[in-house]
Design an enzyme around this catalytic site. Structure first.
Site, PDB file in Angstrom:
ATOM      1  N   GLU A 237       0.871  -1.187   0.000  1.00 56.00           N
ATOM      2  CA  GLU A 237       0.000   0.000   0.000  1.00 56.00           C
ATOM      3  C   GLU A 237       0.903   1.231   0.000  1.00 56.00           C
ATOM      4  OE1 GLU A 237      -3.529   0.703  -0.157  1.00 56.00           O
ATOM      5  OE2 GLU A 237      -2.513   2.603  -0.437  1.00 56.00           O
TER       6      GLU A 237
ATOM      7  N   CYS B 243     -12.819   3.666   0.932  1.00 55.38           N
ATOM      8  CA  CYS B 243     -13.945   3.661   1.871  1.00 55.38           C
ATOM      9  C   CYS B 243     -13.587   4.386   3.171  1.00 55.38           C
ATOM     10  CB  CYS B 243     -14.355   2.212   2.157  1.00 55.38           C
ATOM     11  SG  CYS B 243     -15.639   2.067   3.385  1.00 55.38           S
TER      12      CYS B 243
ATOM     13  N   CYS C 278     -16.931   6.123   2.026  1.00 54.44           N
ATOM     14  CA  CYS C 278     -18.061   5.833   2.919  1.00 54.44           C
ATOM     15  C   CYS C 278     -17.939   6.466   4.311  1.00 54.44           C
ATOM     16  CB  CYS C 278     -18.199   4.324   3.132  1.00 54.44           C
ATOM     17  SG  CYS C 278     -17.600   3.279   1.806  1.00 54.44           S
TER      18      CYS C 278
ATOM     19  N   LYS D  12     -17.594  10.410   4.599  1.00 50.32           N
ATOM     20  CA  LYS D  12     -18.848  10.920   4.029  1.00 50.32           C
ATOM     21  C   LYS D  12     -19.998  10.749   5.018  1.00 50.32           C
ATOM     22  CE  LYS D  12     -21.511   8.256   1.777  1.00 50.32           C
ATOM     23  NZ  LYS D  12     -21.868   7.201   0.818  1.00 50.32           N
TER      24      LYS D  12
ATOM     25  N   TYR E 219     -24.822   8.951  -7.259  1.00 47.85           N
ATOM     26  CA  TYR E 219     -25.190   8.965  -5.838  1.00 47.85           C
ATOM     27  C   TYR E 219     -24.229   9.811  -5.017  1.00 47.85           C
ATOM     28  CZ  TYR E 219     -21.721   5.470  -4.159  1.00 47.85           C
ATOM     29  OH  TYR E 219     -20.573   4.816  -3.797  1.00 47.85           O
ATOM     30  N   ILE E 220     -22.946   9.825  -5.388  1.00 46.69           N
ATOM     31  CA  ILE E 220     -21.986  10.591  -4.585  1.00 46.69           C
ATOM     32  C   ILE E 220     -22.227  12.099  -4.759  1.00 46.69           C
ATOM     33  CG2 ILE E 220     -19.527  11.066  -4.225  1.00 46.69           C
ATOM     34  CD1 ILE E 220     -18.991   8.142  -5.055  1.00 46.69           C
TER      35      ILE E 220
ATOM     36  N   GLU F 292     -25.249  12.957  -2.736  1.00 45.56           N
ATOM     37  CA  GLU F 292     -24.957  12.929  -1.299  1.00 45.56           C
ATOM     38  C   GLU F 292     -24.211  14.197  -0.879  1.00 45.56           C
ATOM     39  OE1 GLU F 292     -24.674   8.098  -0.555  1.00 45.56           O
ATOM     40  OE2 GLU F 292     -22.843   9.169  -1.008  1.00 45.56           O
TER      41      GLU F 292
ATOM     42  N   HIS G 166     -45.277  -1.457  15.232  1.00 45.45           N
ATOM     43  CA  HIS G 166     -46.067  -0.250  15.215  1.00 45.45           C
ATOM     44  C   HIS G 166     -45.678   0.663  16.355  1.00 45.45           C
ATOM     45  CE1 HIS G 166     -49.536   2.163  14.167  1.00 45.45           C
ATOM     46  NE2 HIS G 166     -49.864   2.198  15.437  1.00 45.45           N
TER      47      HIS G 166
ATOM     48  N   GLU H 135     -43.260  -0.539   8.862  1.00 47.80           N
ATOM     49  CA  GLU H 135     -44.392  -1.484   8.875  1.00 47.80           C
ATOM     50  C   GLU H 135     -45.168  -1.436   7.557  1.00 47.80           C
ATOM     51  OE1 GLU H 135     -47.662  -0.753  11.701  1.00 47.80           O
ATOM     52  OE2 GLU H 135     -46.910   1.278  11.940  1.00 47.80           O
TER      53      GLU H 135
HETATM   54  C1  LIG Z   1     -17.031   9.626  -1.989  1.00 47.58           C
HETATM   55  C2  LIG Z   1     -17.297   8.148  -1.999  1.00 47.58           C
HETATM   56  C3  LIG Z   1     -18.296   7.626  -1.206  1.00 47.58           C
HETATM   57  C4  LIG Z   1     -18.553   6.263  -1.195  1.00 47.58           C
HETATM   58  N1  LIG Z   1     -19.550   5.798  -0.395  1.00 47.58           N
HETATM   59  C5  LIG Z   1     -19.802   4.467  -0.343  1.00 47.58           C
HETATM   60  C6  LIG Z   1     -20.810   3.970   0.517  1.00 47.58           C
HETATM   61  O1  LIG Z   1     -21.501   4.715   1.217  1.00 47.58           O
HETATM   62  N2  LIG Z   1     -20.996   2.623   0.565  1.00 47.58           N
HETATM   63  C7  LIG Z   1     -20.240   1.764  -0.188  1.00 47.58           C
HETATM   64  O2  LIG Z   1     -20.437   0.554  -0.089  1.00 47.58           O
HETATM   65  N3  LIG Z   1     -19.290   2.229  -1.025  1.00 47.58           N
HETATM   66  C8  LIG Z   1     -19.042   3.557  -1.116  1.00 47.58           C
HETATM   67  N4  LIG Z   1     -18.056   4.023  -1.942  1.00 47.58           N
HETATM   68  C9  LIG Z   1     -17.321   3.064  -2.792  1.00 47.58           C
HETATM   69  C10 LIG Z   1     -16.256   2.321  -1.980  1.00 47.58           C
HETATM   70  O3  LIG Z   1     -15.429   3.231  -1.315  1.00 47.58           O
HETATM   71  C11 LIG Z   1     -15.433   1.431  -2.926  1.00 47.58           C
HETATM   72  O4  LIG Z   1     -16.300   0.607  -3.665  1.00 47.58           O
HETATM   73  C12 LIG Z   1     -14.456   0.530  -2.155  1.00 47.58           C
HETATM   74  O5  LIG Z   1     -13.572   1.299  -1.371  1.00 47.58           O
HETATM   75  C13 LIG Z   1     -13.669  -0.347  -3.147  1.00 47.58           C
HETATM   76  O6  LIG Z   1     -12.711  -1.114  -2.464  1.00 47.58           O
HETATM   77  P1  LIG Z   1     -11.405  -1.637  -3.212  1.00 47.58           P
HETATM   78  O7  LIG Z   1     -10.708  -2.521  -2.250  1.00 47.58           O
HETATM   79  O8  LIG Z   1     -11.765  -2.167  -4.536  1.00 47.58           O
HETATM   80  O9  LIG Z   1     -10.540  -0.332  -3.516  1.00 47.58           O
HETATM   81  P2  LIG Z   1      -9.990   0.796  -2.540  1.00 47.58           P
HETATM   82  O10 LIG Z   1     -10.722   0.823  -1.268  1.00 47.58           O
HETATM   83  O11 LIG Z   1      -9.958   2.033  -3.347  1.00 47.58           O
HETATM   84  O12 LIG Z   1      -8.504   0.335  -2.210  1.00 47.58           O
HETATM   85  C14 LIG Z   1      -7.499   0.305  -3.155  1.00 47.58           C
HETATM   86  C15 LIG Z   1      -6.180   0.592  -2.462  1.00 47.58           C
HETATM   87  O13 LIG Z   1      -5.113   0.272  -3.339  1.00 47.58           O
HETATM   88  C16 LIG Z   1      -4.083   1.238  -3.193  1.00 47.58           C
HETATM   89  N5  LIG Z   1      -3.276   1.181  -4.402  1.00 47.58           N
HETATM   90  C17 LIG Z   1      -3.617   1.537  -5.663  1.00 47.58           C
HETATM   91  N6  LIG Z   1      -2.626   1.251  -6.529  1.00 47.58           N
HETATM   92  C18 LIG Z   1      -1.623   0.687  -5.783  1.00 47.58           C
HETATM   93  C19 LIG Z   1      -0.342   0.175  -6.108  1.00 47.58           C
HETATM   94  N7  LIG Z   1       0.086   0.105  -7.365  1.00 47.58           N
HETATM   95  N8  LIG Z   1       0.438  -0.281  -5.095  1.00 47.58           N
HETATM   96  C20 LIG Z   1       0.012  -0.230  -3.811  1.00 47.58           C
HETATM   97  N9  LIG Z   1      -1.213   0.221  -3.456  1.00 47.58           N
HETATM   98  C21 LIG Z   1      -2.023   0.657  -4.442  1.00 47.58           C
HETATM   99  C22 LIG Z   1      -4.863   2.537  -2.986  1.00 47.58           C
HETATM  100  O14 LIG Z   1      -4.052   3.514  -2.367  1.00 47.58           O
HETATM  101  C23 LIG Z   1      -6.016   2.060  -2.095  1.00 47.58           C
HETATM  102  O15 LIG Z   1      -5.670   2.142  -0.724  1.00 47.58           O
HETATM  103  C24 LIG Z   1     -17.773   5.398  -1.984  1.00 47.58           C
HETATM  104  C25 LIG Z   1     -16.753   5.903  -2.787  1.00 47.58           C
HETATM  105  C26 LIG Z   1     -16.513   7.258  -2.806  1.00 47.58           C
HETATM  106  C27 LIG Z   1     -15.424   7.801  -3.681  1.00 47.58           C
END
Ligand SMILES: Cc1cc2nc3c(=O)[nH]c(=O)nc-3n(C[C@H](O)[C@H](O)[C@H](O)COP(=O)(O)OP(=O)(O)OC[C@H]3O[C@@H](n4cnc5c(N)ncnc54)[C@H](O)[C@@H]3O)c2cc1C
Length: 450
Positions: free
Chosen positions: A34, A42, A47, A50, A176-177, A180, A439, A444
């Site tokens: 990472e 998230c 999430c 937000k 949705y974002i 929101e 209720h 309900e």
């Molecule tokens: C504003 C906003 C609000 C949201 N609200 C919701 C919600 O209410 N409910 C919901 O379910 N979802 C929500 N989402 C969507 C949700 O955040 C994502 O679907 C989720 O985080 C996806 O998880 P992931 O593991 O695929 O990717 P991520 O959580 O994005 O993780 C990917 C990680 O990989 C790292 N990375 C990238 N490239 C490399 C690399 N080459 N080497 C090392 N590390 C790397 C990044 O830094 C990151 O930490 C929201 C998204 C946004 C932008």
């Protein structure tokens, strides 16, 4: 051949961490790369921060509503910096918890950017590691659309770090974002204009839900400009000037303190990953995988937002756990994408599971039965507000199965989570009818609609 790791994960977000920990539970030796903070989108810019801001945005309404219940007027102002600091402190606390969880699971964290050297080798900074299996869980990032002056716009990521409250903000995007953030910022006292290409916000959701939320947002004072054909942004002494041209060639200019792109689109983080050194294939950056999250390279997997299927945290987590169970736990299983519930944390909140009415009509034709109830919830009677809740059930008349459940109103997400279990289990309308309501509640209505 002996590798450094049984599994190496690139990306410690929702999907990456869930997979790494589950695989380690099965005894696999796991490493994770990472380059940013632990927890991914998230936790750091999605999430979590937000939702905390959603909570912050609801207080002014509560102060006003409380007077209908006999409370004296509340004089209160927002300290923006204090709120932003509190939100970020909570995010930092969660980062620490993720670190502890990785340590407890004996997953080794390599801080740095991961890049493929070949199908079994990844460079992380200046360290080269090899692994039997590699998971790509790199998530996505906001795209900057081709708009004149787009460099003056901030993204949803930036909103969580604004030092000062923008008194006037223009939000580009109807997803949705975008909706929101429009509601959050309005609730926090900003003057909000939302610029939308189509005639309605929230494409892809049920039409009744779209119309209900859009009308409620307008009633709450958000200005929505629909049917936009072109946008130009300019920085001036008065602020950021956004000129929008709507269909019919009407042009208007809105001046604001900030313009934000709120997920006008996101794209997978797959550009600089060295994928060309493997057989992994992608389409427009989204990694192509089968139902077991397998890529075209036999030992490499991908999941979450970088595969661009359903971009939600619980989906990435479920895909990851299914993968670890299959590959390391000897329990072959796949993630089911049917009836994934989701929420829109607007004001009013909305949540949904299953098919929209349009999707159901396409699938089941005239057999579709719709049950709809729109009412003023009890809470707003003394509060003296004309807020409405909408509840809608979609039933396949051939089987009596409930194939869609939708709600706009307070606590919709909490309520639909429970309803989703019934829908996922294949409950019929008769099952809903046979359930005794609680209720007095809004929920309900789900079991009393005729
Ligand atoms: C504003 C906003 C609000 C949201 N609200 C919701 C919600 O209410 N409910 C919901 O379910 N979802 C929500 N989402 C969507 C949700 O955040 C994502 O679907 C989720 O985080 C996806 O998880 P992931 O593991 O695929 O990717 P991520 O959580 O994005 O993780 C990917 C990680 O990989 C790292 N990375 C990238 N490239 C490399 C690399 N080459 N080497 C090392 N590390 C790397 C990044 O830094 C990151 O930490 C929201 C998204 C946004 C932008």
């Amino acid at each position: 051949m002996k590798h450094d790791f049984d599994l190496f994960v690139i990306g410690a977000g929702s999907g990456g961490i869930a997979t790494a920990r589950r695989a380690a539970e099965y005894g696999a030796k796991v490493g994770i790369a990472e380059f940013d903070k632990l927890g991914g989108t998230c936790v750091n810019r999605g999430c979590v921060p937000k939702k905390l801001m959603v909570y912050a945005s609801h207080f002014p309404d509560s102060f006003v509503e409380s007077q209908g219940y006999g409370w004296s007027p509340v004089e209160s102002t927002l300290d923006w910096e204090k709120m932003i600091t509190a939100v970020n402190n909570e995010v930092n606390r969660l980062n620490g918890i993720y670190q502890k969880m990785l340590d407890n699971s004996k997953v080794e964290l390599l801080q740095g950017y991961g890049k493929f050297v070949d199908a079994h080798t990844v460079m992380v900074g200046d360290r080269q590691v090899t692994a039997d299996k590699i998971l790509i869980a790199v998530g996505g990032k906001p795209v900057r659309p081709n708009i004149l002056g787009i460099e003056h716009a901030i993204t949803s990521d930036d909103i969580f770090h604004l030092k000062e409250q923008p008194k006037r903000i223009v939000i580009l995007g109807a997803g949705y974002i975008g909706c929101e953030f429009a509601c959050i910022l309005k609730g926090l006292g900003c003057e909000v204009t939302q610029v939308v290409r189509g005639d309605k916000i929230l494409r892809g959701f049920d039409e009744d839900i779209r119309a209900e939320i859009q009308q409620a947002m307008v009633n709450h004072g958000i200005r929505i400009i629909n049917n936009i054909e072109s946008i130009a942004i300019e920085k001036t002494d008065e602020g950021v000037k956004v000129t929008v041209k709507s269909s019919g060639d009407t042009e208007e200019t809105v001046v604001a303190d900030a313009v934000s792109l709120a997920a006008v689109g996101r794209k997978p983080n797959t550009q600089n990953l060295g994928l060309e050194n493997t057989k992994v294939q992608h389409q427009d950056g989204a990694i192509i995988v089968d139902e077991y999250s397998r890529t075209h390279e036999e030992n490499i997997y991908a999941l979450g937002d970088c595969t661009d299927k359903i971009n939600l945290t619980p989906v990435a987590i479920n895909e990851g756990r299914a993968l670890a169970d299959t590959v390391f736990g000897n329990k072959s299983r796949i993630m089911s994408y049917e009836n994934v519930p989701t929420a829109i944390f607007t004001t009013p909140e909305a949540a949904t599971v299953g098919l929209t009415e349009a999707e159901a009509r396409e699938k089941y034709g005239d057999a579709v039965k719709i049950y709809r109830s729109r009412f003023r919830p009890m809470y707003y009677t003394l509060a003296g507000k004309d807020e409405k809740t909408l509840i809608k059930l979609i039933v396949d008349g051939n089987t009596d199965k409930v194939v869609g459940a939708h709600m706009v109103g307070n606590s919709a997400a909490e309520i639909i989570q429970g309803v989703a279990i019934a829908v996922k289990m294949g409950a019929t309308k008769a099952d809903f009818d046979a359930t005794v309501g609680i209720h007095p509640t809004s929920a309900e209505e789900f079991v009393t609609m005729r």
